[in-house]
Design an enzyme around this catalytic site. Structure first.
Site: not given
Ligand code: ADP
Length: 295
Positions: A240-242
């Site tokens: 759920a980072a995205g």
């Molecule tokens: P998704 O969760 O949809 O696969 P991402 O992996 O690109 O998308 O992550 C979405 C956003 O979350 C990134 O653009 C970044 O800002 C943040 N993020 C994800 N992983 C990390 C991490 N390991 N460290 C810092 N920020 C992160």
């Protein structure tokens, strides 16, 4: 306020030493139910970040539906237009193995019943500050919602996940597209995020490609691309980072912040969320985001 037109799912997660082969039974070591769905996750992230948020979608008539609705309400999300559809709620059946690999079956359940919008849905969208969309509801409803927002002059932000080909009418009604690098590649056939972003600008005016720990890349027609690095954190759980990123981005944009500032807020919030276990439970509140930005 922000309107989210999207999914609610109960994630049913089994932790196993290794995934079973067909016909085989393995004994798992743990099980969790985690309220989720991209729509609900983005709604919770936006509400925690201080947005006034309403959710359009559906839960089922099962116990999961009661809990999914309660999680949204507990976060301050307005659920007046969240339907209760006869039958099961959406579920995601997730098997996580010891190497961190996973296999997932998603059953849309109630989400699948949202094939079109009601007059109430349309009225709410027309008065929104911003409409946030993903692809876990039937494409007919997503497209209708985006087109309705566009006609009313409401900004639309689409996370094209799970990746699938997008109808031209949906792209035509999208202001800002926010794919991760895999979705950007699937949509364009370009694995280089710069090339993918450029290709997507043929279809939409603004694109943010999220790049995990590498941050994100913003591109707009007629402007130089902008790379925004992510804060360095020790990642514990990137689930759920995205969705955190998209929800917080929506709040910042709806508050009228310029895009670079909105991206910094979204990236800071997403980084805070990956430092903790959990999906919606790991999403930061506004005060935490502002404290981290001031650091
Ligand atoms: P998704 O969760 O949809 O696969 P991402 O992996 O690109 O998308 O992550 C979405 C956003 O979350 C990134 O653009 C970044 O800002 C943040 N993020 C994800 N992983 C990390 C991490 N390991 N460290 C810092 N920020 C992160």
């Amino acid at each position: 306020g922000i309107v989210v037109l999207g999914s609610t799912n109960m994630d049913l997660v089994a932790y196993v030493p290794r995934a079973p082969a067909r016909g085989e039974t393995v004994t798992g070591r743990a099980f969790r139910t985690v309220p989720g769905g991209k729509g609900a996750n983005q709604a919770v992230a936006a509400a925690r970040a201080g947005g006034e948020v309403a959710m359009i979608g559906a839960v089922g008539t099962d116990d999961f539906g009661v809990r999914l609705r309660a999680v949204l309400e507990h976060s301050g999300v307005d659920t007046d237009l969240l339907r209760t559809a006869e039958g099961p709620s959406g579920t995601a059946h997730i098997v996580v193995d010891d190497e961190g690999g996973n296999a997932i079956v998603v059953v849309p359940g109630a989400n699948g019943s949202v094939t079109s919008l009601s007059h109430g849905d349309e009225a709410l969208i027309a008065t929104a500050g911003l409409l946030l969309l993903q692809l876990e509801l039937p494409l007919s409803a997503v497209t209708e919602g985006a087109a309705h927002a566009r006609a009313a002059g409401v900004r639309t932000v689409l996370t094209p996940a799970p990746a699938r080909p997008l109808p031209p009418e949906l792209l035509a009604a999208t202001d800002l597209l926010v794919p991760n690098e895999h979705e950007a590649a699937a949509l364009t056939g370009r694995t280089d995020p710069h090339a993918a972003a450029r290709a997507l600008l043929d279809a939409v005016p603004e694109v943010v490609v999220t790049l995990g720990a590498a941050g994100c890349l913003y591109a707009a027609r007629g402007a130089a691309p902008l790379a925004v690095p992510a804060p360095r954190v020790r990642a514990v759980d990137t689930t759920a980072a995205g969705d955190t990123f998209a929800g917080v981005l929506a709040v910042a944009l709806a508050e009228g912040r310029p895009v670079p500032e909105a991206l910094a807020r979204a990236g800071t919030a997403a980084a805070l969320s990956v430092r903790r276990e959990g999906a919606s439970t790991s999403m930061p509140y506004r005060a935490e985001i502002e404290a981290a930005l001031a650091d």
